[in-house]
Design a protein around this motif. Structure first.
Motif, PDB file in Angstrom:
ATOM      1  N   PHE A 116       1.074  -1.191   0.317  1.00 17.23           N
ATOM      2  CA  PHE A 116       0.013   0.191  -0.114  1.00 17.23           C
ATOM      3  C   PHE A 116       0.700   1.279  -0.313  1.00 17.23           C
ATOM      4  N   GLY A 117       2.276   1.043   0.133  1.00 19.35           N
ATOM      5  CA  GLY A 117       3.195   2.023  -0.279  1.00 19.35           C
ATOM      6  C   GLY A 117       2.929   3.088   1.251  1.00 19.35           C
ATOM      7  N   GLY A 118       3.707   4.191   1.557  1.00 20.12           N
ATOM      8  CA  GLY A 118       3.963   4.810   2.464  1.00 20.12           C
ATOM      9  C   GLY A 118       5.544   5.841   2.420  1.00 20.12           C
ATOM     10  N   THR A 119       5.493   6.584   2.968  1.00 19.46           N
ATOM     11  CA  THR A 119       6.466   7.525   3.170  1.00 19.46           C
ATOM     12  C   THR A 119       8.096   6.892   4.259  1.00 19.46           C
ATOM     13  N   ARG A 120       8.977   7.082   3.642  1.00 18.82           N
ATOM     14  CA  ARG A 120      10.242   6.189   4.206  1.00 18.82           C
ATOM     15  C   ARG A 120      11.677   6.932   4.084  1.00 18.82           C
ATOM     16  N   ASP A 121      12.313   6.976   5.365  1.00 21.24           N
ATOM     17  CA  ASP A 121      13.549   7.888   5.916  1.00 21.24           C
ATOM     18  C   ASP A 121      15.418   6.486   4.751  1.00 21.24           C
ATOM     19  N   PRO A 122      15.449   6.607   3.375  1.00 16.31           N
ATOM     20  CA  PRO A 122      16.168   5.951   2.830  1.00 16.31           C
ATOM     21  C   PRO A 122      16.900   5.620   3.522  1.00 16.31           C
ATOM     22  N   GLU A 123      17.557   6.468   4.798  1.00 26.83           N
ATOM     23  CA  GLU A 123      18.711   6.720   5.701  1.00 26.83           C
ATOM     24  C   GLU A 123      18.726   5.899   6.003  1.00 26.83           C
ATOM     25  N   LEU A 124      17.733   5.706   7.068  1.00 26.92           N
ATOM     26  CA  LEU A 124      16.925   4.533   8.241  1.00 26.92           C
ATOM     27  C   LEU A 124      17.124   3.389   8.044  1.00 26.92           C
ATOM     28  N   PRO A 125      17.725   2.171   8.878  1.00 32.49           N
ATOM     29  CA  PRO A 125      17.703   1.090   7.922  1.00 32.49           C
ATOM     30  C   PRO A 125      17.380   0.075   8.526  1.00 32.49           C
ATOM     31  N   LEU A 126      15.784   0.771   9.147  1.00 32.53           N
ATOM     32  CA  LEU A 126      14.466   0.407  10.292  1.00 32.53           C
ATOM     33  C   LEU A 126      13.545  -0.260   9.018  1.00 32.53           C
ATOM     34  N   TRP A 127      13.215  -1.941   8.985  1.00 30.94           N
ATOM     35  CA  TRP A 127      12.017  -2.433   9.263  1.00 30.94           C
ATOM     36  C   TRP A 127      11.617  -3.066   9.903  1.00 30.94           C
ATOM     37  N   ALA A 128       9.952  -2.847  10.087  1.00 30.15           N
ATOM     38  CA  ALA A 128       9.410  -3.945  11.029  1.00 30.15           C
ATOM     39  C   ALA A 128       8.328  -4.749  10.227  1.00 30.15           C
ATOM     40  N   THR A 129       8.714  -6.201  10.562  1.00 29.69           N
ATOM     41  CA  THR A 129       7.186  -7.298   9.491  1.00 29.69           C
ATOM     42  C   THR A 129       6.594  -7.949  11.227  1.00 29.69           C
ATOM     43  N   HIS A 130       5.609  -8.992  11.274  1.00 30.22           N
ATOM     44  CA  HIS A 130       4.602  -9.381  11.502  1.00 30.22           C
ATOM     45  C   HIS A 130       5.225 -11.084  11.372  1.00 30.22           C
ATOM     46  N   ILE A 131       6.063 -10.796  10.152  1.00 27.05           N
ATOM     47  CA  ILE A 131       5.937 -12.442   9.189  1.00 27.05           C
ATOM     48  C   ILE A 131       6.481 -13.255  10.420  1.00 27.05           C
ATOM     49  N   PRO A 132       5.708 -14.287   9.707  1.00 27.90           N
ATOM     50  CA  PRO A 132       6.788 -15.707  10.845  1.00 27.90           C
ATOM     51  C   PRO A 132       7.925 -15.607  10.052  1.00 27.90           C
ATOM     52  N   TYR A 133       9.034 -16.378  11.082  1.00 28.31           N
ATOM     53  CA  TYR A 133      10.205 -17.105  10.311  1.00 28.31           C
ATOM     54  C   TYR A 133      10.301 -17.044   9.130  1.00 28.31           C
ATOM     55  N   THR A 134       9.687 -18.623   9.668  1.00 31.07           N
ATOM     56  CA  THR A 134       9.795 -19.040   7.670  1.00 31.07           C
ATOM     57  C   THR A 134       9.097 -18.942   6.464  1.00 31.07           C
ATOM     58  N   SER A 135       8.744 -17.330   6.651  1.00 34.20           N
ATOM     59  CA  SER A 135       7.925 -16.830   5.988  1.00 34.20           C
ATOM     60  C   SER A 135       8.417 -15.488   5.221  1.00 34.20           C
ATOM     61  N   LEU A 136       9.916 -15.368   5.771  1.00 39.34           N
ATOM     62  CA  LEU A 136      10.552 -13.947   5.686  1.00 39.34           C
ATOM     63  C   LEU A 136      10.467 -13.608   4.094  1.00 39.34           C
ATOM     64  N   PRO A 137      10.738 -12.864   2.964  1.00 41.38           N
ATOM     65  CA  PRO A 137      11.657 -13.071   1.843  1.00 41.38           C
ATOM     66  C   PRO A 137      12.487 -13.792   2.321  1.00 41.38           C
ATOM     67  N   GLU A 138      13.089 -14.121   1.297  1.00 40.35           N
ATOM     68  CA  GLU A 138      14.469 -14.955   0.663  1.00 40.35           C
ATOM     69  C   GLU A 138      15.132 -14.596   1.379  1.00 40.35           C
ATOM     70  N   SER A 139      15.123 -12.900   0.758  1.00 36.73           N
ATOM     71  CA  SER A 139      16.778 -12.019   0.856  1.00 36.73           C
ATOM     72  C   SER A 139      16.909 -11.626   2.024  1.00 36.73           C
ATOM     73  N   ILE A 140      16.142 -11.864   2.797  1.00 31.17           N
ATOM     74  CA  ILE A 140      16.442 -11.443   4.285  1.00 31.17           C
ATOM     75  C   ILE A 140      17.506 -12.729   4.985  1.00 31.17           C
ATOM     76  N   ALA A 141      16.919 -13.456   4.665  1.00 30.98           N
ATOM     77  CA  ALA A 141      18.081 -14.559   5.051  1.00 30.98           C
ATOM     78  C   ALA A 141      19.447 -14.500   3.741  1.00 30.98           C
ATOM     79  N   GLU A 142      19.250 -14.423   3.387  1.00 38.43           N
ATOM     80  CA  GLU A 142      20.504 -14.403   2.108  1.00 38.43           C
ATOM     81  C   GLU A 142      20.956 -12.988   1.597  1.00 38.43           C
ATOM     82  N   SER A 143      20.976 -12.058   2.589  1.00 39.45           N
ATOM     83  CA  SER A 143      21.249 -11.000   3.247  1.00 39.45           C
ATOM     84  C   SER A 143      22.414 -10.378   4.306  1.00 39.45           C
ATOM     85  N   LYS A 144      22.176 -11.665   5.122  1.00 38.41           N
ATOM     86  CA  LYS A 144      23.252 -11.316   6.317  1.00 38.41           C
ATOM     87  C   LYS A 144      22.152 -10.128   7.147  1.00 38.41           C
ATOM     88  N   CYS A 145      21.270  -9.726   6.843  1.00 40.85           N
ATOM     89  CA  CYS A 145      20.680  -8.831   7.683  1.00 40.85           C
ATOM     90  C   CYS A 145      20.541  -9.131   9.270  1.00 40.85           C
TER      91      CYS A 145
END
Ligand code: A3P
Length: 320
Positions: A116-145
């Motif tokens: 649905f879009g929204g605004t985000r400060d690209p300088e800020l590295p923070l995101w929040a989610t309620h998605i369970p661990y095993t359903s997180l986007p693959e790139s979260i596991a792969e990027s080692k964030c």
């Protein structure tokens, strides 16, 4: 890029229509059904966001993802992480956006943002989610964030959830019915036990990438955990900063009392970060206490929830 919102609602709607479903008793909206997707329950609007994130989100290695089951203290953790990361930038704390914006308008809700879009400060590295661990986007596991997970006693979580959904719907859900559905895990992102366990196991496997915190511990010694969170995020408080009271400043600025009494969080200001849900900021600040469930649940209901918790956590090393 992360500031666009790829939409493919038709495709997602078609997938959602094929998922197992139950009557939607505990969803925030009055959708007829709540669906089971990858082992957890969610309503269609949120599922569209989740599928969109799973397909399109590319995590940066520097990203820090705040993960929670709804009503575990997301608002608090968002505020704390932001205050810790920006303590030098807003040394004069009166200019801190936390005083004029909801934490939900500062740290974007990943699955809402992507749908649905929204605004985000690209300088800020923070995101929040309620998605369970095993359903997180693959790139979260792969990027080692990095991931910070906050969990909460299911009894308090349930009472917080029950109040919140009642408020959003403008009408309380009968407590007994809500309790029964919650015990079965048929609530947004439920069951809460599997949610916590997924992150718990990951935190054992990848301790350097994941910090697992309990709401009750954070409440009990906020000072200690603020320091831990800062260390984990790679910006520990120096001895000099500690001496100058920076840790205490963060703790105080993010306390329930401070945040709740801000004009922006007190009134009926709508939250842009919660997309189509149209949640008033004040809905995120109710009591902020440990053990408030005792006012609502019988001792028997409390004991039964404890029993479920014990059974689910058995052998995991995670204690209730
Ligand atoms: P209660 O309903 O028990 O009061 P979330 O942010 O995940 O939606 O969780 C909301 C819960 O966290 C609510 O619990 C809310 O009052 C509590 N909360 C919000 N801000 C807080 C803060 N700064 N400190 C402690 N608890 C807070």
């Amino acid at each position: 890029g992360p500031n666009q919102s790829p939409r493919n609602h038709t495709k997602y709607k078609e997938i959602i229509a094929t998922l197992p479903r139950k009557e939607n008793v505990l969803g925030a909206q009055r959708d007829s059904y709540i669906h089971e997707y990858q082992g957890f329950w969610c309503t269609p609007t949120l599922l569209e966001g989740i599928m969109s994130v799973q397909e399109h989100f590319t995590a940066q290695p520097t990203d820090i993802i705040i993960c929670t089951h709804p009503k575990s203290g997301t608002t608090w953790l968002k505020a704390l992480c932001f205050a810790i990361l920006t303590r030098a930038r807003f040394n004069d704390s009166s200019t801190n956006p936390l005083f004029t914006k909801s934490p939900h308008d500062i740290v974007p809700w990943l699955e809402m943002f992507y749908c649905f879009g929204g605004t985000r400060d690209p300088e800020l590295p923070l995101w929040a989610t309620h998605i369970p661990y095993t359903s997180l986007p693959e790139s979260i596991a792969e990027s080692k964030c990095q991931i910070i997970y906050l969990c909460r006693d299911p009894k308090d979580l349930f009472i917080s959830y029950w109040h919140f959904i009642g408020k959003l719907r403008g009408e309380a859900i009968p407590l007994e019915l809500a309790y029964q559905k919650f015990c079965e895990g048929i609530n947004l992102y439920g069951p809460c036990w599997e949610h916590a366990l997924g992150y718990w196991k990951a935190s054992l496997e990848f301790p350097e990438r994941m910090l697992f915190i309990k709401y009750e511990d954070l409440m009990n010694d906020t000072f200690l955990y603020v320091k831990r969170i800062a260390e984990f995020m790679g910006c520990p408080f120096s001895a000099e900063e500690e001496r100058q009271g920076f840790v205490k400043k963060v703790v105080d600025m993010c306390s329930f009392e401070t945040l709740r009494n801000l004009e922006v969080n007190k009134g009926k200001v709508l939250n842009s970060g919660t997309g189509p849900f149209k949640v008033e900021n004040n809905a995120f600040f109710r009591k902020g206490k440990v053990g408030d469930w005792k006012k609502y649940l019988t001792a028997e209901m409390g004991a039964q929830l404890d029993q479920i918790t014990e059974q689910k956590l058995i052998g995991s090393g995670l204690s209730s």
